[in-house]
Design an enzyme around this catalytic site. Sequence first.
Site, PDB file in Angstrom:
ATOM      1  N   GLY A 149      -1.015  -2.487 -10.178  1.00 13.34           N
ATOM      2  CA  GLY A 149      -1.788  -2.484  -9.059  1.00 13.34           C
ATOM      3  C   GLY A 149      -1.282  -3.744  -8.058  1.00 13.34           C
ATOM      4  O   GLY A 149      -0.166  -4.251  -8.130  1.00 13.34           O
TER       5      GLY A 149
ATOM      6  N   HIS B  97      -6.102 -11.221  -4.136  1.00  8.68           N
ATOM      7  CA  HIS B  97      -4.694 -11.715  -3.265  1.00  8.68           C
ATOM      8  C   HIS B  97      -5.483 -11.335  -1.664  1.00  8.68           C
ATOM      9  O   HIS B  97      -4.871 -11.922  -1.195  1.00  8.68           O
ATOM     10  CB  HIS B  97      -4.276 -10.092  -3.990  1.00  8.68           C
TER      11      HIS B  97
ATOM     12  N   HIS C 185      -7.798  -9.036  -9.067  1.00  9.60           N
ATOM     13  CA  HIS C 185      -7.316  -9.391  -8.848  1.00  9.60           C
ATOM     14  C   HIS C 185      -6.461  -8.312  -8.048  1.00  9.60           C
ATOM     15  O   HIS C 185      -5.464 -10.136  -7.128  1.00  9.60           O
ATOM     16  CB  HIS C 185      -6.122  -8.826 -10.199  1.00  9.60           C
ATOM     17  N   GLU C 186      -6.362  -7.562  -6.868  1.00  7.60           N
ATOM     18  CA  GLU C 186      -6.013  -7.068  -6.035  1.00  7.60           C
ATOM     19  C   GLU C 186      -6.875  -7.763  -4.895  1.00  7.60           C
ATOM     20  O   GLU C 186      -6.603  -8.595  -3.585  1.00  7.60           O
ATOM     21  CB  GLU C 186      -6.029  -5.870  -6.096  1.00  7.60           C
TER      22      GLU C 186
ATOM     23  N   GLN D 123       1.236  -8.318  -0.648  1.00 14.12           N
ATOM     24  CA  GLN D 123       3.077  -8.036  -1.720  1.00 14.12           C
ATOM     25  C   GLN D 123       3.769  -7.523  -0.694  1.00 14.12           C
ATOM     26  O   GLN D 123       5.626  -7.693  -1.588  1.00 14.12           O
ATOM     27  CB  GLN D 123       2.293  -7.917  -2.895  1.00 14.12           C
TER      28      GLN D 123
ATOM     29  N   CYS E 250       1.433 -10.557 -12.575  1.00 10.62           N
ATOM     30  CA  CYS E 250       1.359 -10.193 -11.155  1.00 10.62           C
ATOM     31  C   CYS E 250       2.895  -9.666 -10.466  1.00 10.62           C
ATOM     32  O   CYS E 250       3.800 -11.001 -11.049  1.00 10.62           O
ATOM     33  CB  CYS E 250       1.078 -11.835 -10.306  1.00 10.62           C
ATOM     34  N   LEU E 251       2.885  -8.584  -9.786  1.00 16.70           N
ATOM     35  CA  LEU E 251       4.243  -8.357  -9.901  1.00 16.70           C
ATOM     36  C   LEU E 251       4.991  -9.994  -8.809  1.00 16.70           C
ATOM     37  O   LEU E 251       6.394  -9.321  -7.953  1.00 16.70           O
ATOM     38  CB  LEU E 251       4.404  -7.091  -9.015  1.00 16.70           C
TER      39      LEU E 251
HETATM   40 NI    NI Z   1      -1.268  -9.896  -8.273  1.00 18.22          NI
END
Ligand code: NI
Length: 168
Positions: A46, A137, A133-134, A51, A91-92
């Site tokens: 995701g 963000h 999670h997203e 991001q 998380c990226l």
């Molecule tokens: Ni993340």
Amino acid sequence: MAQLNIVEYPDAMLRQQAVKITSFDASTAEVSANLLDTLYSTSGIGLCAPQIGESVQILVMDLSDDHSQPEVFVNPTILKKSGMAIAEEACLSIPGVAAKVMRSGQILVQAQDINGEPFEREYQNMKAVCLQHEIDHLQGKLFIDRISSLRRYRFRQALRALETRALA
Ligand code: NI
């Protein structure tokens, strides 16, 4: 369409409340295409617009192995939550950190597609975890905020390394 650099912790972009999309135009489609291209250049499942440096409410998700199930959510909100899921999250934007996080196991999400068409869908398990999670963000919240400070202590070195690198 492009693979973009991923914004990393502790960049202030990750702490902003992302802005709601009100006009659905070419830039909405471009952000979502860039999100998918960028997601597919990683091993992630995701990714959201902040991001890649755009503070707007767009996120993408694909849990398939062959990039065949992309889903795009514009202005997503969670209408209902139930049950519990505990999964190891990463998380990226926070490379080198992974931790178990407690989330709801089932959610009902309301969102719009890239044309502004509204939809509601139910998700369970990993898809529900990924979406929570997203969506966090988009509100400036990171998964490391959802683990106890005692457990976060284990990642202090990884987090400090990222903070120090940002200052360099
Ligand atoms: Ni993340």
